[in-house]
Design a protein around this motif. Structure first.
Motif, PDB file in Angstrom:
ATOM      1  N   GLN A 194       0.958  -1.276   0.108  1.00 61.44           N
ATOM      2  CA  GLN A 194      -0.061   0.148  -0.001  1.00 61.44           C
ATOM      3  C   GLN A 194       0.913   1.124   0.044  1.00 61.44           C
ATOM      4  N   ALA A 195       1.986   0.958  -0.686  1.00 65.49           N
ATOM      5  CA  ALA A 195       2.736   2.556  -0.390  1.00 65.49           C
ATOM      6  C   ALA A 195       3.046   2.945  -1.598  1.00 65.49           C
ATOM      7  N   ASP A 196       3.329   4.370  -1.974  1.00 66.30           N
ATOM      8  CA  ASP A 196       3.382   5.065  -3.083  1.00 66.30           C
ATOM      9  C   ASP A 196       5.152   5.385  -3.187  1.00 66.30           C
ATOM     10  N   PHE A 197       5.418   5.591  -4.570  1.00 66.68           N
ATOM     11  CA  PHE A 197       6.647   6.142  -4.680  1.00 66.68           C
ATOM     12  C   PHE A 197       6.635   7.192  -5.977  1.00 66.68           C
ATOM     13  N   ASP A 198       7.250   8.386  -5.699  1.00 65.22           N
ATOM     14  CA  ASP A 198       7.348   9.270  -6.814  1.00 65.22           C
ATOM     15  C   ASP A 198       8.464   9.065  -7.751  1.00 65.22           C
ATOM     16  N   LEU A 199       8.121   8.934  -8.928  1.00 58.97           N
ATOM     17  CA  LEU A 199       9.170   8.568 -10.019  1.00 58.97           C
ATOM     18  C   LEU A 199       9.252   9.875 -10.843  1.00 58.97           C
ATOM     19  N   HIS A 200      10.570  10.099 -10.793  1.00 58.36           N
ATOM     20  CA  HIS A 200      11.206  11.199 -11.707  1.00 58.36           C
ATOM     21  C   HIS A 200      12.388  10.834 -12.701  1.00 58.36           C
ATOM     22  N   TYR A 201      12.296  11.344 -13.896  1.00 55.28           N
ATOM     23  CA  TYR A 201      13.233  11.046 -14.951  1.00 55.28           C
ATOM     24  C   TYR A 201      13.462  12.358 -15.683  1.00 55.28           C
ATOM     25  N   ASN A 202      14.806  12.510 -15.972  1.00 49.75           N
ATOM     26  CA  ASN A 202      15.105  13.753 -16.551  1.00 49.75           C
ATOM     27  C   ASN A 202      15.647  13.375 -18.045  1.00 49.75           C
ATOM     28  N   TYR A 203      15.214  13.916 -18.973  1.00 52.00           N
ATOM     29  CA  TYR A 203      15.748  13.720 -20.431  1.00 52.00           C
ATOM     30  C   TYR A 203      16.448  14.725 -20.992  1.00 52.00           C
ATOM     31  N   SER A 204      17.648  14.654 -21.335  1.00 48.07           N
ATOM     32  CA  SER A 204      18.543  15.827 -21.707  1.00 48.07           C
ATOM     33  C   SER A 204      18.873  15.523 -23.187  1.00 48.07           C
ATOM     34  N   THR A 205      18.593  16.691 -23.863  1.00 51.64           N
ATOM     35  CA  THR A 205      18.943  16.709 -25.387  1.00 51.64           C
ATOM     36  C   THR A 205      19.173  18.093 -25.648  1.00 51.64           C
ATOM     37  N   LEU A 206      19.976  18.317 -26.764  1.00 51.64           N
ATOM     38  CA  LEU A 206      20.147  19.660 -27.211  1.00 51.64           C
ATOM     39  C   LEU A 206      18.960  20.205 -27.778  1.00 51.64           C
ATOM     40  N   SER A 207      18.271  19.620 -28.410  1.00 51.04           N
ATOM     41  CA  SER A 207      16.949  20.313 -29.092  1.00 51.04           C
ATOM     42  C   SER A 207      15.810  19.265 -29.170  1.00 51.04           C
ATOM     43  N   LEU A 208      14.780  19.577 -29.233  1.00 47.63           N
ATOM     44  CA  LEU A 208      13.321  18.805 -29.809  1.00 47.63           C
ATOM     45  C   LEU A 208      12.734  19.783 -30.879  1.00 47.63           C
ATOM     46  N   THR A 209      12.170  19.075 -31.712  1.00 50.28           N
ATOM     47  CA  THR A 209      11.653  19.768 -32.841  1.00 50.28           C
ATOM     48  C   THR A 209      10.209  20.351 -32.053  1.00 50.28           C
ATOM     49  N   PRO A 210       9.812  21.803 -32.564  1.00 50.86           N
ATOM     50  CA  PRO A 210       8.567  22.335 -32.240  1.00 50.86           C
ATOM     51  C   PRO A 210       7.335  21.545 -32.489  1.00 50.86           C
ATOM     52  N   GLY A 211       6.709  21.548 -31.360  1.00 46.63           N
ATOM     53  CA  GLY A 211       5.462  20.714 -31.730  1.00 46.63           C
ATOM     54  C   GLY A 211       5.125  20.008 -30.397  1.00 46.63           C
ATOM     55  N   TRP A 212       4.365  19.057 -30.595  1.00 50.55           N
ATOM     56  CA  TRP A 212       3.833  18.088 -29.433  1.00 50.55           C
ATOM     57  C   TRP A 212       4.526  16.771 -29.336  1.00 50.55           C
ATOM     58  N   HIS A 213       5.076  16.804 -28.246  1.00 46.74           N
ATOM     59  CA  HIS A 213       5.712  15.337 -27.974  1.00 46.74           C
ATOM     60  C   HIS A 213       5.010  14.603 -26.799  1.00 46.74           C
ATOM     61  N   THR A 214       5.513  13.150 -26.519  1.00 44.39           N
ATOM     62  CA  THR A 214       4.881  12.429 -25.486  1.00 44.39           C
ATOM     63  C   THR A 214       5.894  11.401 -25.044  1.00 44.39           C
ATOM     64  N   PHE A 215       5.928  11.304 -23.495  1.00 42.56           N
ATOM     65  CA  PHE A 215       6.394  10.548 -22.911  1.00 42.56           C
ATOM     66  C   PHE A 215       5.454   9.647 -22.300  1.00 42.56           C
ATOM     67  N   THR A 216       6.211   8.301 -22.527  1.00 48.54           N
ATOM     68  CA  THR A 216       5.169   7.210 -22.059  1.00 48.54           C
ATOM     69  C   THR A 216       5.975   6.423 -21.082  1.00 48.54           C
ATOM     70  N   LEU A 217       5.391   6.090 -19.955  1.00 49.63           N
ATOM     71  CA  LEU A 217       5.872   5.326 -18.778  1.00 49.63           C
ATOM     72  C   LEU A 217       5.343   4.079 -18.869  1.00 49.63           C
ATOM     73  N   GLU A 218       6.209   2.865 -18.930  1.00 50.84           N
ATOM     74  CA  GLU A 218       5.340   1.504 -18.903  1.00 50.84           C
ATOM     75  C   GLU A 218       6.276   0.794 -17.704  1.00 50.84           C
TER      76      GLU A 218
END
Length: 281
Positions: A194-218
């Motif tokens: 019955q415990a919770d865990f705060d998940l954090h992930y940092n993604y580092s890149t020089l650039s992403l193209t303008p527009g919508w992007h989606t992170f999916t966690l599985e």
């Protein structure tokens, strides 16, 4: 009989001085010290492998390989030892860290952990490799090698994991995808019932193209062991990258050029305005 003392002629003295001068300037010969065997050693060669982009204050492992110098005989056999001294250079590196900053190569390999500075910019990991012979540690050679990396502000992903079971769950991995491509994973520590865990992930890149992007966690592993706070084994987080501002300078210049051209053309067609003649009376 009276003996005469013989003295060397000027020509003989000149020959002696020339011979001494030749000995002093002979290549590879050091007067008063034995010749260094580094000259006959293979050159020091090294490689540095690590990420080219790091997030602010992020940690990463850099791997070294090195060989050559007095620690290695011409036939490739080991006759000494290789060591390194590593540091960060470029801008303000006071908030960065290299651990351990110095050490020895084992089987020609070594590695360090680099913590990036807490500011963005371009930096380098500089590694001084020193090679010395066991038989004579004064017989050594050193050479510097560098690896460049850029520190950026990362894209941060956050989610809450829940353990709905009445038992502890351990050794679970969460896969991180960006627009359908796997970019990393997060190891989840043991979670009590019955415990919770705060998940954090940092993604580092020089650039992403303008527009919508989606992170999916599985959640990887047997289904149902862990769930996100949404009650699903997967979670998607979309975000929008704003295009860079438009540079209107070319348009301003172009408009100014059109205006000048229009004035020039109108002058050619109409010509200078002539003063109206007064009607004679």
């Amino acid at each position: 009989m009276r003996r005469h003392r013989t003295t060397p002629s000027g020509w003989t003295l000149a020959m002696v001085l020339c011979a001494l001068g030749a000995l002093l300037v002979a290549p590879g010969l050091t007067v008063g010290a034995p010749a260094s065997r580094s000259a006959s050693s293979p050159p020091i060669q090294a490689t540095i492998q690590g990420p080219s982009v790091l997030g602010i204050s992020a940690k990463a492992t850099f791997y070294f390989t090195a060989h050559g110098g007095p620690a290695e005989a011409s036939n490739g056999s080991t006759t000494g030892n290789l060591s390194y001294h590593a540091s960060l250079i470029g801008g303000n590196t006071s908030s960065g860290l290299v651990a351990p900053p110095q050490g020895v190569f084992v089987n020609n390999t070594a590695n360090v952990t680099v913590q990036a500075p807490n500011i963005t910019g371009n930096f380098e990991l500089e590694v001084e490799v020193t090679s010395f012979a066991y038989s004579n540690k004064s017989d050594n050679a050193s050479q510097n090698f560098t690896a460049a990396f850029t520190v950026v502000l990362p894209y941060s992903v956050n989610a809450v994991l829940q353990n709905p079971n009445n038992f502890t769950v351990s050794h679970v991995e969460v896969e991180v995808q960006l627009d359908g491509t796997v970019v990393g994973n997060v190891s989840v520590p043991s979670m009590a019932p019955q415990a919770d865990f705060d998940l954090h992930y940092n993604y580092s890149t020089l650039s992403l193209t303008p527009g919508w992007h989606t992170f999916t966690l599985e959640i990887m592993g047997p289904p149902g062991l862990l769930l996100f706070s949404t009650g699903s084994p997967t979670e998607s987080i979309s975000f929008y990258v704003t295009p860079p501002p438009v540079d209107y300078t070319p348009y301003y210049l172009g408009g100014a050029g059109v205006a000048v051209a229009a004035i020039f053309i109108s002058t050619l067609i109409l010509g200078p305005r002539r003063g109206r003649r007064k009607k004679s009376t």
